[in-house]
Scaffold this motif. Structure first.
Motif, mmCIF file in Angstrom:
data_model
loop_
_atom_site.group_PDB
_atom_site.id
_atom_site.type_symbol
_atom_site.label_atom_id
_atom_site.label_comp_id
_atom_site.label_asym_id
_atom_site.label_seq_id
_atom_site.Cartn_x
_atom_site.Cartn_y
_atom_site.Cartn_z
ATOM 1 N N ARG A 74 -6.902 -2.714 2.370
ATOM 2 C CA ARG A 74 -6.010 -2.245 3.423
ATOM 3 C C ARG A 74 -5.658 -0.778 3.216
ATOM 4 N NH1 ARG A 74 -1.340 -6.417 2.447
ATOM 5 N NH2 ARG A 74 -1.841 -5.645 0.356
ATOM 6 N N ASP A 75 -4.948 -0.199 4.192
ATOM 7 C CA ASP A 75 -4.567 1.209 4.103
ATOM 8 C C ASP A 75 -3.599 1.465 2.954
ATOM 9 O OD1 ASP A 75 -6.144 1.937 6.260
ATOM 10 O OD2 ASP A 75 -4.532 1.667 7.723
ATOM 11 N N ASN A 76 -2.718 0.511 2.691
ATOM 12 C CA ASN A 76 -1.831 0.570 1.534
ATOM 13 C C ASN A 76 -2.154 -0.634 0.668
ATOM 14 O OD1 ASN A 76 0.281 2.839 2.041
ATOM 15 N ND2 ASN A 76 0.156 1.742 3.998
ATOM 16 N N ASP A 77 -2.870 -0.401 -0.428
ATOM 17 C CA ASP A 77 -3.397 -1.537 -1.178
ATOM 18 C C ASP A 77 -3.689 -1.126 -2.623
ATOM 19 O OD1 ASP A 77 -4.149 -4.179 -1.476
ATOM 20 O OD2 ASP A 77 -5.598 -4.142 0.165
ATOM 21 N N ILE A 78 -4.044 -2.129 -3.394
ATOM 22 C CA ILE A 78 -4.319 -1.948 -4.821
ATOM 23 C C ILE A 78 -5.642 -2.621 -5.149
ATOM 24 C CG2 ILE A 78 -3.088 -4.055 -5.524
ATOM 25 C CD1 ILE A 78 -1.976 -2.399 -7.925
ATOM 26 N N PHE A 79 -6.372 -2.044 -6.093
ATOM 27 C CA PHE A 79 -7.601 -2.687 -6.555
ATOM 28 C C PHE A 79 -7.851 -2.311 -8.009
ATOM 29 C CE2 PHE A 79 -9.114 1.407 -4.958
ATOM 30 C CZ PHE A 79 -10.123 1.788 -5.826
ATOM 31 N N PHE A 80 -8.606 -3.172 -8.688
ATOM 32 C CA PHE A 80 -9.015 -2.782 -10.034
ATOM 33 C C PHE A 80 -10.494 -3.055 -10.247
ATOM 34 C CE2 PHE A 80 -7.386 -7.139 -11.374
ATOM 35 C CZ PHE A 80 -8.552 -7.625 -11.940
ATOM 36 N N THR A 99 -6.944 0.433 -12.782
ATOM 37 C CA THR A 99 -6.359 0.084 -11.486
ATOM 38 C C THR A 99 -6.193 1.337 -10.643
ATOM 39 O OG1 THR A 99 -5.204 -1.851 -12.339
ATOM 40 C CG2 THR A 99 -4.267 -0.821 -10.385
ATOM 41 N N PHE A 100 -6.397 1.166 -9.339
ATOM 42 C CA PHE A 100 -6.306 2.275 -8.399
ATOM 43 C C PHE A 100 -5.521 1.821 -7.171
ATOM 44 C CE2 PHE A 100 -10.068 2.520 -10.957
ATOM 45 C CZ PHE A 100 -10.094 3.836 -11.393
ATOM 46 N N VAL A 101 -4.892 2.780 -6.531
ATOM 47 C CA VAL A 101 -4.069 2.489 -5.353
ATOM 48 C C VAL A 101 -4.481 3.414 -4.224
ATOM 49 C CG1 VAL A 101 -1.719 2.525 -4.408
ATOM 50 C CG2 VAL A 101 -2.110 1.657 -6.717
ATOM 51 N N VAL A 102 -4.593 2.859 -3.017
ATOM 52 C CA VAL A 102 -4.754 3.665 -1.811
ATOM 53 C C VAL A 102 -3.458 3.561 -1.013
ATOM 54 C CG1 VAL A 102 -7.255 3.460 -1.715
ATOM 55 C CG2 VAL A 102 -5.857 1.752 -0.564
ATOM 56 N N GLY A 103 -3.077 4.637 -0.368
ATOM 57 C CA GLY A 103 -1.830 4.630 0.383
ATOM 58 C C GLY A 103 -0.639 4.945 -0.499
ATOM 59 N N ASN A 104 0.533 4.509 -0.057
ATOM 60 C CA ASN A 104 1.765 4.955 -0.719
ATOM 61 C C ASN A 104 2.751 3.818 -0.989
ATOM 62 O OD1 ASN A 104 2.603 4.411 1.868
ATOM 63 N ND2 ASN A 104 3.074 6.534 2.398
#
Length: 227
Positions: free
Chosen positions: A91-97, A114-119
């Motif tokens: 998603r636009d504001n989401d987390i992934f590893f 771990t990385f995050v997209v959005g805020n």
């Protein structure tokens, strides 16, 4: 555990080479960041996994001693080896590893981040805190010579203070010249001795107490650590 038992648990194979082992660690960290840079909102997790395999193949590291994991959103709650729920898009504001265990030539790598997209502030907090908790645990091991068991007891207590839950199923392990499993299969969290540097992987996974996501970070225990 006797001194002889520790020696057995920390045995290496005939191909062990410290310099090459650390070189594979650097290659592993680079591939993780290269994979993360190519992931974007709207991408399906399955497509991210396929892209990650292409990146590893290009780096001559596709062969692995464990499976490749790219986890999006709620799939970050899955334990190691559990299949992801299919069809999950970032998603636009989401987390992934990303969690990879590649083999390069004769030597194993292992790393996760771990990385995050959005805020989303809580997801950004998880990304920050999982790395911070890894650093705190590593410093405790380095400065006080904690056993593997005590190290995970410390990490669990610190995670709670920080507002997270530590997943003790992600419990660390040996790493060596390939394959380490013929030398030792036990978890770091079960080691009643002080683990030696450059032989053990510290895994930290923290879960949000209420929301369906987690953050993950793993790396070798080193005396001189740079992320």
């Amino acid at each position: 555990m006797s001194a002889d038992e520790k020696v057995k648990a920390e045995a290496v194979g005939a191909n062990f080479d410290r310099a090459m082992f650390l070189h594979v660690r650097e290659r592993t960290r680079k591939v993780i960041n290269d994979i993360a840079a190519a992931i974007h909102p709207g991408m399906l997790e399955e497509d991210a996994v396929a892209m990650a395999k292409d990146q590893l193949r290009a780096a001559e590291m596709l062969r692995g001693w464990h499976g490749l994991h790219v986890r999006f959103g709620s799939n970050t709650l899955k334990n190691f080896g559990q299949p992801s729920e299919p069809g999950v898009a970032l998603r636009d504001n989401d987390i992934f590893f990303i969690d990879i265990g590649p083999v390069w030539q004769k030597w194993e790598g292992d790393g996760g981040d771990t990385f995050v997209v959005g805020n989303d502030p809580e997801m950004l907090g998880a990304q920050r805190d999982v790395r911070d908790l890894f650093g705190r645990a590593r410093a405790k091991w380095l400065n006080e010579g904690l056993s593997g068991m005590a190290l995970y007891d410390f990490a669990a207590a610190e995670a709670q203070v920080m507002g997270w839950e530590l997943n003790l199923d992600m419990s660390g392990h040996r790493l060596a010249d390939f394959p380490h499993a013929v030398l030792h299969k036990g978890a770091l969290a079960e080691a009643p001795f002080t683990p030696s540097p450059e032989l053990w992987v510290l895994e930290i996974q923290i879960r949000h107490p209420d929301r369906p996501f987690s953050a993950f970070y793993e790396d070798l225990l080193l005396t001189d650590h740079t992320a």
